[in-house]
Motif scaffolding. Structure first.
Motif, PDB file in Angstrom:
ATOM      1  N   GLU A 116       1.049  -1.144  -0.173  1.00 48.87           N
ATOM      2  CA  GLU A 116      -0.204  -0.362  -0.164  1.00 48.87           C
ATOM      3  C   GLU A 116       0.923   1.484  -0.137  1.00 48.87           C
TER       4      GLU A 116
ATOM      5  N   GLU B  55       3.789   1.755  -0.805  1.00 44.50           N
ATOM      6  CA  GLU B  55       4.197   2.426  -2.381  1.00 44.50           C
ATOM      7  C   GLU B  55       3.295   2.009  -3.773  1.00 44.50           C
ATOM      8  N   ARG B  56       1.732   1.333  -3.516  1.00 48.53           N
ATOM      9  CA  ARG B  56       1.250   1.853  -3.799  1.00 48.53           C
ATOM     10  C   ARG B  56       0.586   4.469  -3.830  1.00 48.53           C
ATOM     11  N   VAL B  57       0.361   4.471  -3.039  1.00 50.62           N
ATOM     12  CA  VAL B  57       0.764   5.679  -2.257  1.00 50.62           C
ATOM     13  C   VAL B  57       1.461   6.090  -2.913  1.00 50.62           C
TER      14      VAL B  57
ATOM     15  N   GLY C 184       3.523   6.049  -4.861  1.00 51.25           N
ATOM     16  CA  GLY C 184       3.045   5.872  -6.931  1.00 51.25           C
ATOM     17  C   GLY C 184       2.196   7.119  -7.737  1.00 51.25           C
ATOM     18  N   GLU C 185       1.305   6.871  -7.042  1.00 48.05           N
ATOM     19  CA  GLU C 185       0.437   7.793  -7.224  1.00 48.05           C
ATOM     20  C   GLU C 185      -0.428   9.113  -6.823  1.00 48.05           C
ATOM     21  N   GLY C 186      -0.073   9.552  -5.142  1.00 50.78           N
ATOM     22  CA  GLY C 186      -0.627  10.027  -4.798  1.00 50.78           C
ATOM     23  C   GLY C 186       0.083  11.174  -3.931  1.00 50.78           C
ATOM     24  N   SER C 187       1.486  11.109  -4.114  1.00 50.81           N
ATOM     25  CA  SER C 187       2.834  11.698  -3.493  1.00 50.81           C
ATOM     26  C   SER C 187       2.411  13.607  -4.556  1.00 50.81           C
ATOM     27  N   LYS C 188       1.894  12.948  -6.197  1.00 51.63           N
ATOM     28  CA  LYS C 188       2.275  14.256  -7.033  1.00 51.63           C
ATOM     29  C   LYS C 188       1.344  15.213  -6.535  1.00 51.63           C
ATOM     30  N   ASN C 189       0.485  14.556  -6.466  1.00 51.14           N
ATOM     31  CA  ASN C 189      -1.029  16.216  -6.184  1.00 51.14           C
ATOM     32  C   ASN C 189      -1.081  16.198  -4.888  1.00 51.14           C
TER      33      ASN C 189
END
Length: 90
Positions: free
Chosen positions: A33, A35-37, A39-44
């Motif tokens: 989880e 890694e998923r977070v 990968g997808e959320g830290s940019k936004n």
């Protein structure tokens, strides 16, 4: 039969990703989880990591036994679930 198989698979998957004692995600789930977070959320949006340590937990286990230690872990998990966001990887 297909519906029963899918429900059973879902339950087994959840059990394989959950700590039996605390009902929190286990180590493997946490890293997947995380890694998923990342990968997808830290940019936004901002992302925070909080590390917690239960001080002197070994002493508690040694003095009062593992049953008491288990109760401390269960209580900790319950409190943590209540105070963090539903989006948190706990």
């Amino acid at each position: 039969l297909k519906l029963i198989r899918e429900e059973t698979h879902g339950r087994l998957l959840q059990e394989s990703q959950t700590d039996f004692l605390t009902r929190l995600g286990n180590r493997r789930w946490f890293f997947e989880e995380g890694e998923r977070v990342l990968g997808e959320g830290s940019k936004n949006r901002p992302l925070s990591l909080l590390a917690l340590d239960l001080d002197h937990f070994k002493k508690l286990n040694d003095r009062y036994g593992h049953h008491a230690g288990d109760e401390v872990l269960r209580s900790f998990a319950e409190v943590a679930r209540r105070v963090v966001s539903h989006e948190a990887v706990l």
